[in-house]
Design an enzyme around this catalytic site. Sequence first.
Site, PDB file in Angstrom:
ATOM      1  N   LYS A  40       0.848  -1.205   0.000  1.00  0.00           N
ATOM      2  CA  LYS A  40       0.000   0.000   0.000  1.00  0.00           C
ATOM      3  C   LYS A  40       0.877   1.247   0.000  1.00  0.00           C
ATOM      4  O   LYS A  40       2.071   1.164   0.319  1.00  0.00           O
ATOM      5  CB  LYS A  40      -0.907  -0.025   1.231  1.00  0.00           C
ATOM      6  CG  LYS A  40      -0.138  -0.081   2.538  1.00  0.00           C
ATOM      7  CD  LYS A  40      -1.035  -0.470   3.707  1.00  0.00           C
ATOM      8  CE  LYS A  40      -0.245  -0.437   5.011  1.00  0.00           C
ATOM      9  NZ  LYS A  40      -1.067  -0.888   6.151  1.00  0.00           N
ATOM     10  N   TYR A 261      14.667  30.286   9.246  1.00  0.00           N
ATOM     11  CA  TYR A 261      13.418  30.947   9.637  1.00  0.00           C
ATOM     12  C   TYR A 261      13.297  31.032  11.153  1.00  0.00           C
ATOM     13  O   TYR A 261      13.620  30.074  11.869  1.00  0.00           O
ATOM     14  CB  TYR A 261      12.206  30.158   9.124  1.00  0.00           C
ATOM     15  CG  TYR A 261      11.913  30.365   7.655  1.00  0.00           C
ATOM     16  CD1 TYR A 261      11.608  31.631   7.152  1.00  0.00           C
ATOM     17  CD2 TYR A 261      11.917  29.282   6.785  1.00  0.00           C
ATOM     18  CE1 TYR A 261      11.325  31.806   5.806  1.00  0.00           C
ATOM     19  CE2 TYR A 261      11.628  29.445   5.440  1.00  0.00           C
ATOM     20  CZ  TYR A 261      11.337  30.708   4.954  1.00  0.00           C
ATOM     21  OH  TYR A 261      11.052  30.882   3.634  1.00  0.00           O
TER      22      TYR A 261
END
Length: 376
Positions: A40, A261
Amino acid sequence: MTHPPSHAGAVLTIDLDAIAANYRLLCERAGRAAVGAAVKADAYGLGAQRVAPVLAAQGCRHFFVAHLDEGIALRPWLPHDAQIHVLHGPPPGTEEEFLRYRLVPVLNSMVQLSAWRRLARQEGRALPAIVQVDTGMCRLGMPPAEVDAWLDGPAPREGIDLRYLMSHLGCADVTDHPMNRMQLERFRAVRARLPGVPCSFANSSGIFLGEEFTFDLARPGAALYGIAPVDGLANPMHPVVRLQGRIIQSRTVAAGDCVGYGARHRCDAETRIATVAVGYADGWLRSGSGRGVAHIDGVEVRQVGTVSMDTATFDVSAIDPARVQPGMTVDLISPSDPVDAVAARAGTIAYEILTSLGTRFAREYRGGTAAMARCA
Ligand SMILES: *Cc1c(COP(=O)(O)O)cnc(C)c1O
């Protein structure tokens, strides 16, 4: 090799032979049980179309995807006798698609079971399915009351070619978790009411809980891809993934300067910073800001400052500046710093790291040639 073979910000190398070796190792551990494969989410981000044929060449005949569309996409890549099981079962109205693409649904509710039975009646034959019962995880599968209603009702198996009775463990990575035995007991109780039906219970970690957990078919995913199956124990699996990020700039910053940042990392002394072209948009999680590491020729360097969308910054003061020039690479995931350790630093699990790794990376597959020959 220090230079990526493309212009991508990173190279993700996936060792298909290691996946094959992991499959064989799990087969040994699973004893007499057959071993399927959870592929999956694009084989946990590693590429289902490349991974599944390699497993098929190893003898794997049971593949598990989550969504119908994943099953449809995978069908052409597998030999005719390989079963593809769709864990979510059929979304309402899609039952005929399962027949068209030869997919076997995992039926998780009476509603899904009744719809499958309706189609069986139309077709005039029993149709293959797995039935999943919930034994305590409370996620997917028939809840206990629904199981009773099903099995106490008239002709519970009518129209259903019941390939496996299935359930899923919620805490299998913690060997001594009381949930494991509780789920096992509940599963056995349902199994006793369906004599002769093969059973599927164990995921990767479940295989390591012992023989009584493996029944007839195991469904490992993570361990195939090198993730440690047992919490707190040495990882017996072969490493599958290597991630090399490319340096795009490096600079010396002065004492007192701040990186990234939010100016969250202040350099106490003059520091050499290398900027690598891998960021949170590539699955290098922002939650690992200031805690991640990279390796340069085996030497660990710290990630400093906030991880950006496209870049992460590393303190490479300890490294010869000639080795941290633009175009050169650093190891972000490697056999000596595996995906489990990377995940722990970002406050998550290796499953999330693998399934998040970026679509912008260059991907290189190693090995798996036998499988390619076989499926060509
Ligand atoms: C994902 C999944 C698996 C595989 O689990 P791993 O922990 O990756 O081995 C098996 N069964 C079900 C129902 C799953 O959802």
